[in-house]
Enzyme design. Structure first.
Site: not given
Length: 283
Positions: A90, A110, A141, A160-163, A167
């Site tokens: 983002d 990202d 990746d 700064d990742s998702t849970d 991915p």
């Protein structure tokens, strides 16, 4: 999920809770090769981004997260010049990092370009530094990128990742942390979002254990408010490669010339004090 009363509600089975936003409609959606990204307009929180149904950010409150994953680590490092962001599609974290004029280059990697495409369209304020000459945006990746990163070439790595599902799953283990350790200079620092300190202390401990196995010797978990995430209270965890101190450049922080909505030198000082229940649970 949306209900018949125009609310977007995300249920969190692991915490027995839910968060909801009143919406006026869906603005956009895209199914990328990796995940489904949706944008909704809310009545009071601006735009809302979800990924595979999970709330990622809103216009109103994303500054808490983006400032706290960026400024504490950059003011803790003595002189950060080369920064890598893994994830961060983002681009809000990228924007905050580039506020530091001493930073000479930032590579953001990202896996999903569509997150950035949607952010440019629906959260343009987060992307207003994307064309900075110091910024490099890669869509690849992140695990592979760090594995191939030259040894001792980076001052700060921001994950700064998702849970840790889908991915983001490969960004929470010893192998990935070992790649970060190798890429960092001797005084380098890793920081990663580390979920809720109220309900997910077990995960934070697992992260710190895996970081330790990879060679990192000292850790600091910093909590902060984040209304759109489970429990409304989130955290980032810093891991140092060399020295054990998490003292920061307090004078530089207090004299910063850029605007922040949450982060200050005084707040940084306070957040270094770990709440007793968190301290008791951390290994």
């Amino acid at each position: 999920m949306t209900d018949s009363n125009n609310w977007y509600i995300e249920h969190f089975e692991r915490t027995g809770s839910a968060i909801g936003y009143r919406i006026t409609g869906k603005l956009d959606e895209v199914q990328s090769p990796f995940q489904k990204i949706e944008i909704f307009r809310t009545t009071d929180w601006g735009n809302l981004m979800t990924i595979d149904g999970a709330i990622m950010l809103t216009s109103k409150d994303n500054f808490f997260y983006h400032e706290m994953i960026s400024h504490p680590v950059l003011f803790t490092h003595a002189a950060p010049k080369r920064v890598v962001i893994i994830g961060g599609g983002d681009c809000g974290t990228l924007r905050e990092v580039l506020k530091h004029k001493g930073v000479e280059s930032v590579t953001q990697c990202d896996i999903d370009e569509q997150v950035t495409v949607m952010a440019r369209k629906h959260f343009p304020e987060l992307c207003d530094s994307n064309d900075d000459a110091r910024a490099e945006l890669l869509f690849d990746d992140g695990v592979a990128y760090m594995a191939n990163c030259p040894a001792g070439s980076v001052d700060v790595v921001i994950v700064d990742s998702t849970d840790p599902v889908g991915p983001g799953e490969g960004l929470f283990n010893k192998a990935f942390y070992a790649s970060c350790f190798k890429a960092l200079k001797d005084d380098g620092i890793l920081v990663q979002q580390s979920e809720s300190p109220l309900m997910q202390l077990e995960l934070i401990n697992e992260m710190r254990t895996e970081m330790g196995k990879a060679g990192f010797g000292s850790f600091k978990t910093l909590p902060f408010p984040q209304p759109c995430y489970p429990t409304g209270w989130w955290s980032v965890t810093l891991a140092r490669k060399g020295e054990s101190s998490f003292d920061f450049r307090q004078a530089d922080s207090a004299a910063k010339t850029f605007e922040t909505l949450y982060y200050t030198a005084a707040l940084h000082t306070g957040v270094l004090v770990t709440p007793p229940f968190v301290q008791a649970a951390l290994k």
